[in-house]
Design an enzyme around this catalytic site. Sequence first.
Site, PDB file in Angstrom:
ATOM      1  N   THR A 296       7.922  -3.773   2.214  1.00 26.76           N
ATOM      2  CA  THR A 296       7.850  -3.836   0.749  1.00 26.76           C
ATOM      3  C   THR A 296       9.212  -4.088   0.122  1.00 26.76           C
ATOM      4  O   THR A 296       9.324  -4.774  -0.890  1.00 26.76           O
ATOM      5  CB  THR A 296       7.242  -2.519   0.206  1.00 26.76           C
ATOM      6  OG1 THR A 296       5.914  -2.433   0.707  1.00 26.76           O
ATOM      7  CG2 THR A 296       7.215  -2.466  -1.292  1.00 26.76           C
TER       8      THR A 296
ATOM      9  N   THR B 281       8.002   0.799   5.093  1.00 30.48           N
ATOM     10  CA  THR B 281       8.016   2.258   5.215  1.00 30.48           C
ATOM     11  C   THR B 281       6.955   2.809   6.168  1.00 30.48           C
ATOM     12  O   THR B 281       7.096   3.911   6.679  1.00 30.48           O
ATOM     13  CB  THR B 281       7.816   2.930   3.838  1.00 30.48           C
ATOM     14  OG1 THR B 281       6.565   2.504   3.309  1.00 30.48           O
ATOM     15  CG2 THR B 281       8.934   2.589   2.886  1.00 30.48           C
ATOM     16  N   ASP B 282       5.880   2.028   6.410  1.00 35.17           N
ATOM     17  CA  ASP B 282       4.756   2.604   7.178  1.00 35.17           C
ATOM     18  C   ASP B 282       5.170   3.099   8.562  1.00 35.17           C
ATOM     19  O   ASP B 282       4.719   4.139   9.012  1.00 35.17           O
ATOM     20  CB  ASP B 282       3.620   1.577   7.331  1.00 35.17           C
ATOM     21  CG  ASP B 282       2.916   1.308   6.018  1.00 35.17           C
ATOM     22  OD1 ASP B 282       3.243   1.984   5.023  1.00 35.17           O
ATOM     23  OD2 ASP B 282       2.037   0.425   5.985  1.00 35.17           O
TER      24      ASP B 282
ATOM     25  N   LYS C  95       6.845   9.830   7.424  1.00 37.89           N
ATOM     26  CA  LYS C  95       6.275   9.444   6.130  1.00 37.89           C
ATOM     27  C   LYS C  95       5.127  10.411   5.842  1.00 37.89           C
ATOM     28  O   LYS C  95       4.156  10.457   6.590  1.00 37.89           O
ATOM     29  CB  LYS C  95       5.771   7.994   6.179  1.00 37.89           C
ATOM     30  CG  LYS C  95       5.295   7.475   4.838  1.00 37.89           C
ATOM     31  CD  LYS C  95       4.966   5.992   4.863  1.00 37.89           C
ATOM     32  CE  LYS C  95       4.522   5.526   3.480  1.00 37.89           C
ATOM     33  NZ  LYS C  95       4.211   4.107   3.409  1.00 37.89           N
TER      34      LYS C  95
HETATM   35  N1  ASP Z   1       3.049  -2.001   4.768  1.00 37.92           N
HETATM   36  C1  ASP Z   1       4.429  -1.920   4.352  1.00 37.92           C
HETATM   37  C2  ASP Z   1       5.293  -1.757   5.591  1.00 37.92           C
HETATM   38  O1  ASP Z   1       5.410  -0.703   6.136  1.00 37.92           O
HETATM   39  C3  ASP Z   1       4.602  -0.848   3.369  1.00 37.92           C
HETATM   40  C4  ASP Z   1       6.021  -0.606   2.910  1.00 37.92           C
HETATM   41  O2  ASP Z   1       6.961  -1.291   3.221  1.00 37.92           O
HETATM   42  O3  ASP Z   1       6.189   0.348   2.165  1.00 37.92           O
HETATM   43  O4  ASP Z   1       5.846  -2.699   6.025  1.00 37.92           O
END
Ligand code: ASP
Length: 418
Positions: A80, A156-157, A235
């Site tokens: 993201t 973040t995932d 997370k």
């Molecule tokens: N789906 C994304 C990822 O982990 C979500 C994010 O970046 O927050 O790449």
Amino acid sequence: MEDVGNKVSVHYADEVLNGILITTEPHIILKLSSGYNIVLDKKKITKMETITKKKDPERKTAPAQQKNNHTVSLLHTGGTIASKVDYTTGAVIAQFSPEDILSLFPEITEHATINSRLISNIQSEMMRYHHYNILAEAIAEEIKKGVSGIIITHGTDTLHYTSAALSFMLDNPPVPIIIVGSQRSSDRPSSDAKQNLLSALFFITTTHWKGIGICMHENMDDENCLILPGLKVRKMHTSRRDAFKPINAEPVARINYEKRHIDLFDKTEKSVGPFSLKKIKEDLRVGIFKSRTHMFADELLFYKNYDGLIIEGFAIGHMPTEKIDSKTGENEKIYDTIKKLCEKMPVAFASQCIYGRTFMHIYTPGRELLKAGVLGDYCDMTPETAYIKLAYLLSNHPKEKVKELFNTNLKGEISERT
Ligand code: ASP
């Protein structure tokens, strides 16, 4: 079929509808000028033609950089933080180039000369061991250049899987390696990207801390960011900007970027041996199995040809492994299956509780699991860290050594005391 993103005119039943084509499968969805999306039945469309073609995303050029005392490498992996909202379709898409991030946040270049490199441009849920290897290699190259630190932008995932992988793979990193994500795409006014990035950069250029950490918001407001230890973080929320929490550990540091203030909590001297990199074998199969009530033994058999298995069990070290009455006979089969798996591969326990330590030797069911050969007693690793540790150990040690090392603290993944 017209291209998604184009402005199209659709002859639909008795009407002609103009709008942006958002998807074509399984239905046609149009974004009308009112902003509403409309789902169209393909059978009722008699004609569709493009009015204007979609514009390719505008590529930015990086701002001219000032001379700085520090050089920091910015390695981009996607997620993201490297995405923007496609306002024609409403979807968030990973499409940032390294230059886009620098031109969005030119303040970055005030703190350090930035080497920006694209490693991948993917959502982190798509990652495989291969991506940890290429990232670790890129880090090793940047370290050789003598940089003051490295920032990795990341989805973040699975950011905590990557932070664990790098922590095991990189021995004695001589500089801070900070992974930064964001919960809102960088082009949104409400994005947390800028503060996370600037805080990470300020931390790198201000302290002498070395190691692998992540930098994200401490709470819902924009006051502080935390540096969290790469092996003891997770997370814990789907969408909040303070989604990452330290697990069975304290934060490394708190950063108030606005006030240019850092509280450094982790003052431990890091050992200064030679830097080295050990990769993870890309053909390895390591599983995570979540135990639950009313489970069946044959579910575990699925893993019989794997190289290793983490079992997410209950609390301090339990699984449904005892026959208590006429209705619990399956539990005995579960125990026998675990025993068989332990003869073939390392099988380790990690708690579904996340917080706290395992004490498998206290109750009989836990003791029986230890007797079967299950590893992981007296550990406080998250299941994700345990999973990455097992993959790392299996890639670099013979099976017997893996069993010995799994329960041993190597890089701070098991706390001395809880
Ligand atoms: N789906 C994304 C990822 O982990 C979500 C994010 O970046 O927050 O790449």
